[in-house]
Design a protein around this motif. Structure first.
Motif, PDB file in Angstrom:
ATOM      1  N   PHE A  26      31.421  14.698 -70.919  1.00  0.00           N
ATOM      2  CA  PHE A  26      31.258  15.042 -72.340  1.00  0.00           C
ATOM      3  C   PHE A  26      32.414  15.913 -72.825  1.00  0.00           C
ATOM      4  O   PHE A  26      32.951  15.702 -73.919  1.00  0.00           O
ATOM      5  N   ALA A  27      32.803  16.888 -72.007  1.00  0.00           N
ATOM      6  CA  ALA A  27      33.924  17.758 -72.391  1.00  0.00           C
ATOM      7  C   ALA A  27      35.218  16.959 -72.499  1.00  0.00           C
ATOM      8  O   ALA A  27      36.019  17.171 -73.424  1.00  0.00           O
ATOM      9  N   SER A  28      35.424  16.020 -71.582  1.00  0.00           N
ATOM     10  CA  SER A  28      36.641  15.198 -71.614  1.00  0.00           C
ATOM     11  C   SER A  28      36.665  14.295 -72.841  1.00  0.00           C
ATOM     12  O   SER A  28      37.716  14.105 -73.467  1.00  0.00           O
ATOM     13  N   ILE A  29      35.512  13.725 -73.184  1.00  0.00           N
ATOM     14  CA  ILE A  29      35.425  12.873 -74.381  1.00  0.00           C
ATOM     15  C   ILE A  29      35.785  13.676 -75.622  1.00  0.00           C
ATOM     16  O   ILE A  29      36.560  13.227 -76.480  1.00  0.00           O
ATOM     17  N   THR A  30      35.232  14.870 -75.717  1.00  0.00           N
ATOM     18  CA  THR A  30      35.496  15.722 -76.881  1.00  0.00           C
ATOM     19  C   THR A  30      36.970  16.115 -76.947  1.00  0.00           C
ATOM     20  O   THR A  30      37.604  16.033 -78.011  1.00  0.00           O
ATOM     21  N   PHE A  31      37.522  16.533 -75.819  1.00  0.00           N
ATOM     22  CA  PHE A  31      38.928  16.933 -75.775  1.00  0.00           C
ATOM     23  C   PHE A  31      39.831  15.767 -76.160  1.00  0.00           C
ATOM     24  O   PHE A  31      40.774  15.934 -76.954  1.00  0.00           O
ATOM     25  N   THR A  32      39.558  14.593 -75.608  1.00  0.00           N
ATOM     26  CA  THR A  32      40.378  13.410 -75.898  1.00  0.00           C
ATOM     27  C   THR A  32      40.324  13.052 -77.369  1.00  0.00           C
ATOM     28  O   THR A  32      41.354  12.717 -77.980  1.00  0.00           O
ATOM     29  N   PHE A  33      39.134  13.098 -77.953  1.00  0.00           N
ATOM     30  CA  PHE A  33      38.972  12.737 -79.365  1.00  0.00           C
ATOM     31  C   PHE A  33      39.873  13.570 -80.257  1.00  0.00           C
ATOM     32  O   PHE A  33      40.559  13.043 -81.139  1.00  0.00           O
ATOM     33  N   PHE A  34      39.889  14.873 -80.034  1.00  0.00           N
ATOM     34  CA  PHE A  34      40.646  15.752 -80.921  1.00  0.00           C
ATOM     35  C   PHE A  34      42.136  15.778 -80.575  1.00  0.00           C
ATOM     36  O   PHE A  34      42.974  15.874 -81.474  1.00  0.00           O
ATOM     37  N   ILE A  35      42.478  15.687 -79.286  1.00  0.00           N
ATOM     38  CA  ILE A  35      43.881  15.830 -78.903  1.00  0.00           C
ATOM     39  C   ILE A  35      44.708  14.647 -79.375  1.00  0.00           C
ATOM     40  O   ILE A  35      45.873  14.813 -79.770  1.00  0.00           O
ATOM     41  N   ILE A  36      44.132  13.427 -79.367  1.00  0.00           N
ATOM     42  CA  ILE A  36      44.932  12.284 -79.797  1.00  0.00           C
ATOM     43  C   ILE A  36      45.170  12.309 -81.307  1.00  0.00           C
ATOM     44  O   ILE A  36      46.140  11.707 -81.789  1.00  0.00           O
ATOM     45  N   ARG A  37      44.325  13.012 -82.030  1.00  0.00           N
ATOM     46  CA  ARG A  37      44.522  13.121 -83.480  1.00  0.00           C
ATOM     47  C   ARG A  37      45.500  14.230 -83.847  1.00  0.00           C
ATOM     48  O   ARG A  37      45.861  14.364 -85.019  1.00  0.00           O
ATOM     49  N   LEU A  38      45.893  15.025 -82.852  1.00  0.00           N
ATOM     50  CA  LEU A  38      46.941  16.023 -83.061  1.00  0.00           C
ATOM     51  C   LEU A  38      48.334  15.440 -82.816  1.00  0.00           C
ATOM     52  O   LEU A  38      49.334  16.111 -83.064  1.00  0.00           O
ATOM     53  N   LEU A  78      37.291  15.650 -89.741  1.00  0.00           N
ATOM     54  CA  LEU A  78      37.304  15.326 -88.318  1.00  0.00           C
ATOM     55  C   LEU A  78      35.916  15.427 -87.692  1.00  0.00           C
ATOM     56  O   LEU A  78      35.556  14.618 -86.838  1.00  0.00           O
ATOM     57  N   TYR A  79      35.134  16.422 -88.116  1.00  0.00           N
ATOM     58  CA  TYR A  79      33.830  16.581 -87.481  1.00  0.00           C
ATOM     59  C   TYR A  79      32.902  15.410 -87.824  1.00  0.00           C
ATOM     60  O   TYR A  79      32.044  15.025 -87.016  1.00  0.00           O
ATOM     61  N   ILE A  80      33.084  14.835 -89.018  1.00  0.00           N
ATOM     62  CA  ILE A  80      32.294  13.652 -89.381  1.00  0.00           C
ATOM     63  C   ILE A  80      32.717  12.461 -88.519  1.00  0.00           C
ATOM     64  O   ILE A  80      31.874  11.704 -88.008  1.00  0.00           O
ATOM     65  N   GLN A  81      34.031  12.293 -88.330  1.00  0.00           N
ATOM     66  CA  GLN A  81      34.523  11.228 -87.459  1.00  0.00           C
ATOM     67  C   GLN A  81      34.022  11.408 -86.026  1.00  0.00           C
ATOM     68  O   GLN A  81      33.663  10.428 -85.354  1.00  0.00           O
ATOM     69  N   TYR A  82      33.992  12.664 -85.576  1.00  0.00           N
ATOM     70  CA  TYR A  82      33.534  12.943 -84.218  1.00  0.00           C
ATOM     71  C   TYR A  82      32.053  12.621 -84.059  1.00  0.00           C
ATOM     72  O   TYR A  82      31.653  11.983 -83.061  1.00  0.00           O
TER      73      TYR A  82
END
Length: 345
Positions: A26-38, A78-82
Motif C-alpha cells: 500500500f505504501a509503495s502504491i501511494t508513493f508511486t502514484f504521487f512520485i510519477i506525477r512529480l 491529486l487527492y481526487i485522482q488518488y
C-alpha cells in the motif's frame, strides 16, 4: 478456546509478516502514484511537443489534437485522482492507457510480461546453477592460480553494467565480426514469421532470446559465484565437516550433503528477491535489444508519461518482490526456527 485459537493465528509469524507485506504494498502504491506525477511534463505536454517537432503543427493545433485524443483531466485535484485510482484497484481495475487510448493496462501487461519472465527466469536459472557449481569448485581450490584468475574475472563481470555487455555483443558479433545476422540481435522474433504455436515461430523466438539471456547470465553469474565461494569457505572450517572426514565419508558426499546444503542457504534470500525482480525485467537490456518485454514497455510509458501504464507495471513489480520476500521469510522460518522465534519479539 476459540478466542485463544484466534489470538494464536493473529500472533503467528506468517500473519504478522503478511500484514507487513500488505502495508508495504500500500505504501509503495501511494508513493508511486504521487512520485510519477512529480516528473517534468505530462502525457498531453509530451504529445504536443511530439506533434510540433514531427509534423510542424502550431502549439494551438497540437494542443487541440492532444486534448481531443486523451480522455484525462489533469486539472482534477491529486487527492481526487488518488481516491479514484485506489477505489478502482480494489475492484481489480488497473485503468486504461492514456497514450494507447482505450487499451486496458491489464492487457498491456499480459502481452509484454511473458516475454520478460521467459528470458530473465531462464537466465537466472542458468547463472544461479553455474554460480553454485563454480563457486564450490573455487572454494575447494582456494588460493590457487585458477581461483585467483576466476575471482578477478567474476569481479569484473559483476561490476560491468549489463547494457554495456549487450552493446558489445551487438557491436562485435553483429557489426564487426558479422558472426550473427543483425536481425537476430533486434526484437523478440522476426517480422516475417507469423506468431503462433509453430516450430518455426518457437525456434525463431529462441534464437532472438539467446543474446538477452546471455547478457543476463554474463552480468549476474559473478555475483552468485563469488557469494557461493565465500559461503562455502566459511563452512569448510566447521567442526562437523572435520568429523565427517574423520569418519571416512566420501569427499563428494561431504561436499554435497554437509557443505553444499548449508552454504547455499545464505544465497536463498537473494535468489527469491531476484525471482521477484523477474517481473520488472531489465529496462536497459530490453531497450538495447529492442526486446518485447515489460521493461521496454515501462521505458516507453516513462518517455510518454503514460501514468496508468507506469502505475500498473510498478504495481506488478512491487507485489512480485514483496511476495518473493514473504515466501522466503516463511520458508526460512521452516529451515531456521530462530527466524520464526525472532519474529514474535
Amino acid at each position: 478456546m476459540k478466542s485463544y485459537s484466534l489470538a494464536k493465528i493473529f500472533l503467528s509469524y506468517p500473519f504478522i509478516r503478511g500484514l507487513r507485506a500488505i502495508a508495504v504494498v500500500f505504501a509503495s502504491i501511494t508513493f508511486t502514484f504521487f512520485i510519477i506525477r512529480l516528473m517534468p511534463g505530462n502525457p498531453i505536454d509530451v504529445y504536443i511537443n511530439t506533434l510540433i517537432s514531427t509534423y510542424g503543427l502550431s502549439y494551438q493545433d497540437a494542443k487541440a489534437q492532444a486534448l481531443a485524443l486523451f480522455s484525462i483531466n489533469l486539472d482534477e485535484p491529486l487527492y481526487i485522482q488518488y481516491i479514484t485510482y485506489i477505489s478502482n484497484l480494489f475492484k481489480g481495475d488497473l485503468g486504461r492507457s492514456i497514450v494507447s487510448v482505450g487499451t486496458p493496462v491489464a492487457k498491456i501487461i499480459a502481452d509484454f510480461l511473458p516475454w520478460t519472465v521467459f528470458t530473465v527466469s531462464t537466465a537466472l536459472l542458468i547463472s544461479f546453477s553455474l554460480g553454485i557449481v563454480v563457486g564450490m569448485f573455487m572454494a575447494y581450490r582456494r588460493g590457487g592460480y585458477l581461483d585467483s584468475i576466476l575471482t578477478i574475472l567474476f569481479s569484473i563481470l559483476s561490476s560491468v553494467p549489463n547494457f554495456i555487455v549487450g552493446i558489445l555483443l551487438i557491436v562485435f558479433l553483429g557489426v564487426q565480426w558479422k558472426l550473427v545476422p543483425f536481425d537476430m540481435l533486434r526484437g523478440s522474433y522476426s517480422p516475417y514469421i507469423k506468431p503462433g504455436l509453430t516450430v518455426d515461430f518457437i525456434l525463431d523466438v529462441l534464437k532472438h532470446a539467446i543474446f538477452p539471456i546471455t547478457t543476463y547470465v554474463i552480468t549476474t553469474i559473478g555475483i552468485w559465484t563469488l557469494s557461493m565461494r565465500g559461503s562455502t569457505i566459511s563452512y569448510l572450517g566447521e567442526d562437523y565437516v572435520f568429523m565427517a572426514r574423520a569418519r571416512g565419508l566420501p569427499e563428494r558426499r561431504i561436499a554435497i550433503t554437509y557443505v553444499g546444503r548449508n552454504a547455499i542457504l545464505p544465497l536463498f534470500t537473494s535468489l527469491t528477491i531476484s525471482i521477484g525482480f523477474i517481473f520488472g525485467g531489465s529496462v536497459l537490456i530490453e531497450s538495447v535489444f529492442v526486446y518485447r518485454g515489460i521493461g521496454l514497455r515501462l521505458l516507453e510509458a516513462i518517455n510518454s508519461r503514460d501514468y496508468t501504464v507506469m502505475q500498473g507495471i510498478f504495481l506488478i513489480i512491487t507485489i512480485a518482490v514483496i511476495a518473493a520476500n514473504y515466501i522466503a521469510d516463511l520458508l526460512y522460518s521452516v529451515l531456521d526456527p530462530r527466524v520464526r522465534a525472532g519474529g514474535r519479539r
